[in-house]
Design an enzyme around this catalytic site. Structure first.
Site, PDB file in Angstrom:
ATOM      1  N   GLU A   1       0.851  -1.184   0.000  1.00 55.02           N
ATOM      2  CA  GLU A   1       0.000   0.000   0.000  1.00 55.02           C
ATOM      3  C   GLU A   1       0.889   1.237   0.000  1.00 55.02           C
ATOM      4  O   GLU A   1       1.845   1.328   0.769  1.00 55.02           O
ATOM      5  CB  GLU A   1      -0.904   0.067   1.238  1.00 55.02           C
ATOM      6  CG  GLU A   1      -1.897  -1.066   1.388  1.00 55.02           C
ATOM      7  CD  GLU A   1      -2.694  -0.947   2.674  1.00 55.02           C
ATOM      8  OE1 GLU A   1      -2.859   0.192   3.184  1.00 55.02           O
ATOM      9  OE2 GLU A   1      -3.150  -1.983   3.200  1.00 55.02           O
TER      10      GLU A   1
ATOM     11  N   GLU B   1      -9.349   8.899   5.629  1.00 57.24           N
ATOM     12  CA  GLU B   1      -9.403   7.462   5.335  1.00 57.24           C
ATOM     13  C   GLU B   1     -10.416   7.117   4.253  1.00 57.24           C
ATOM     14  O   GLU B   1     -10.313   6.074   3.613  1.00 57.24           O
ATOM     15  CB  GLU B   1      -9.725   6.673   6.601  1.00 57.24           C
ATOM     16  CG  GLU B   1      -8.537   6.456   7.516  1.00 57.24           C
ATOM     17  CD  GLU B   1      -7.485   5.532   6.931  1.00 57.24           C
ATOM     18  OE1 GLU B   1      -7.761   4.874   5.905  1.00 57.24           O
ATOM     19  OE2 GLU B   1      -6.391   5.464   7.489  1.00 57.24           O
TER      20      GLU B   1
ATOM     21  N   LYS C   1     -15.577   3.644   5.387  1.00 56.24           N
ATOM     22  CA  LYS C   1     -14.462   3.241   6.251  1.00 56.24           C
ATOM     23  C   LYS C   1     -14.503   4.000   7.574  1.00 56.24           C
ATOM     24  O   LYS C   1     -15.033   5.106   7.669  1.00 56.24           O
ATOM     25  CB  LYS C   1     -13.120   3.519   5.552  1.00 56.24           C
ATOM     26  CG  LYS C   1     -12.796   2.538   4.439  1.00 56.24           C
ATOM     27  CD  LYS C   1     -11.451   2.848   3.810  1.00 56.24           C
ATOM     28  CE  LYS C   1     -10.309   2.531   4.750  1.00 56.24           C
ATOM     29  NZ  LYS C   1      -8.995   2.766   4.136  1.00 56.24           N
TER      30      LYS C   1
ATOM     31  N   GLU D   1     -13.594   4.853  -0.440  1.00 63.22           N
ATOM     32  CA  GLU D   1     -14.427   3.961   0.360  1.00 63.22           C
ATOM     33  C   GLU D   1     -15.122   4.794   1.438  1.00 63.22           C
ATOM     34  O   GLU D   1     -14.560   5.056   2.499  1.00 63.22           O
ATOM     35  CB  GLU D   1     -13.578   2.855   0.989  1.00 63.22           C
ATOM     36  CG  GLU D   1     -12.916   1.936  -0.022  1.00 63.22           C
ATOM     37  CD  GLU D   1     -12.042   0.896   0.647  1.00 63.22           C
ATOM     38  OE1 GLU D   1     -12.571  -0.154   1.054  1.00 63.22           O
ATOM     39  OE2 GLU D   1     -10.830   1.159   0.786  1.00 63.22           O
TER      40      GLU D   1
END
Length: 485
Positions: free
Chosen positions: A267, A330, A322, A319
């Site tokens: 990542e 995030e 999250k 997303e």
């Protein structure tokens, strides 16, 4: 004559080993595909997005059957994930590991199937915030899963890895890098296993988090255009945080006797919203700089001309569901927004000069819920609180892209986020008469009022977000395991 080339090849090999240098390699750019979203695209749409952008490698955080089914026949190499909460059962039962491999690997790795190359056993299981919760399960789970892959005749093709956070090692200078003292024994076991089975070491590196968490961190050191605050380490000079972090890991591996172990970046990325420094221009600057740096094959001071084996950008898509415990950013790591639309110009170095948007996205009708301008909004606070406790309002907070649109704009944004989440149900825009539906897009500048996509099995999965966990995933998996026996 036939012996001379072979002799020369042998001598070159010996020189490489003795000198500690490496043959020139080339990195491949992949992406992480996370699915913790209120508005999930169809997996087939996501796979088409990957193919249109010529992305040949994808990393999943679980073994989602919908995603894996969509990847069948795509030719895209896949890393499937096992959540940390499953490590306990997999470490204690070969029956459990056999079942997991049958259900999530063997059934897909067939002729014309999904090209699963890696299984990520846990995700950052040694993170300091976990306080050793998963530490004892990692190696036993690896051993059981390896045995299961052998039984399935897949051990030579599918490799096990353990994505680690960069906090697994530490040092003030890259050359002094070492794994945390309490991890020395388990890391020795881990890298020995990886080496024996031809697997790389997978690490997640986030210069953004270094900048976000430390006001004294030099901003230009987080990027790739040189720094006015370079780090001098003996004869080596580091001009960016990525190289310094990478070489700290190289040193840590070298101290264990595995200095030549291949490294994959599991990542790496930069968010576009939710915090100061998290914006479109910074994300593009970082990701393009990273890609150019890695694909140049320059390597790092400790591994010249040897970049990481693969790099998986975090992330493919935003997303919106999250956890925001680490920070509102995030929910905004995607190079594409939740609906597969490119956020900024980015050349992945894979043949397309620019990102290509997702096609055939099935949107809800083009309508939005906003605050009724004719109504008294004095008592709207509770409605906003309820809306934002369910929907994603992170862009409204300090440093977010919608923070400056004014009080009425903030109310409208919250109302609309809730309205779209409820699939534009008419009652969800009531708010005791304070809301109204409009057909005029209320987006302002960089503040985008979204329109949802038609629901694809809306599910808010349990994936720890840098660094939280839940017992319920483990309990549910145990129930499923015993039902399958």
């Amino acid at each position: 004559m036939s012996r001379l080339p072979r002799t020369l090849l042998y001598l070159v090999f010996v020189v490489i080993l003795l000198s500690g240098s490496f043959p020139v390699g080339e990195s491949a750019i992949g992406v992480n595909w996370g699915t913790i979203s209120f508005h999930r695209l169809k997996p087939s749409t996501v796979v088409d997005l990957l193919k249109d952008n010529k992305i040949k490698k994808v990393k999943l955080f679980d073994a989602d059957p919908d995603a894996l089914t969509a990847l069948v026949g795509s030719g895209i190499e896949v890393m499937v994930g096992i959540p940390n909460e499953m490590l306990a059962v997999l470490s204690s039962s070969t029956d459990a590991s056999d079942l997991w491999v049958r259900q999530n690997v063997s059934r897909y790795v067939v002729k014309g199937g999904a090209d699963i190359r890696y299984v990520a056993v846990g995700n950052e299981p040694f993170l300091t915030s976990y306080s050793g919760q998963f530490q004892s399960f990692v190696v036993p789970a690896l051993l059981n899963l390896q045995q299961s892959l052998v039984k399935a005749n897949l051990a030579g093709y599918v490799k096990l890895v353990v994505p680690c956070n960069a906090d697994a090692y530490e040092s003030s200078l890259p050359s002094q890098g070492a794994f945390r003292p309490e991890l020395t024994q388990i890391m020795t076991q881990l890298v020995s296993f990886l080496n024996s089975n031809g697997s790389p070491f997978v690490v997640n590196i986030y210069p953004f988090l270094s900048l976000y968490g430390n006001s004294d961190f030099p901003q230009d050191y987080a990027f790739f255009e040189g720094s006015t605050h370079p780090v001098t380490d003996g004869s080596n000079v580091y001009y960016n945080a990525f190289d310094g972090n990478f070489d700290t890991l190289v040193s840590a591996l070298n101290k264990l006797g595995y200095g030549q172990m291949p490294i994959v970046i599991g990542e790496v990325g930069w968010p576009t919203d939710g915090a100061f420094g998290a914006n479109l221009s910074a994300a593009r600057f970082f990701n393009q700089g990273l890609i150019n740096h890695v694909l140049s094959n320059k390597g790092t001071p400790l591994r010249p001309r040897v970049p990481p084996v693969d790099i998986y950008l975090f992330s493919l898509l935003d997303e919106g569901a999250k956890s925001v415990l680490p920070g509102n950013f995030e929910r905004h790591w995607g190079i594409f927004s939740f609906d597969g639309q490119a956020k900024y110009a980015l050349n992945l170095g894979l043949g397309n000069r620019l990102l290509k948007n997702a096609k055939n996205v099935e949107y809800l009708p083009s309508r939005w819920c906003v605050a009724d301008p004719s109504k008294d909004l004095t008592n709207v606070a509770n409605h906003m609180r309820i809306a934002c406790s369910v929907a994603d309002c992170t862009t409204l907070d300090y440093g977010g892209s919608c923070n400056g649109i004014g009080a009425k704009g903030n109310i409208s944004y919250a109302f609309n986020s809730y309205y779209q989440l409820q699939m534009q149900n008419a009652q969800s825009c009531d708010f005791d008469g304070l809301g109204m539906v409009t057909f005029l897009d209320p987006s302002v500048g960089d503040c985008r009022f979204l329109v949802g996509v038609t629901d694809h099995k809306k599910s808010i999965a349990f994936r720890p977000t840098h660094r939280r966990t839940t017992i319920w995933t483990s309990i549910l998996w145990w129930v499923w395991f015993f039902l399958m026996l």
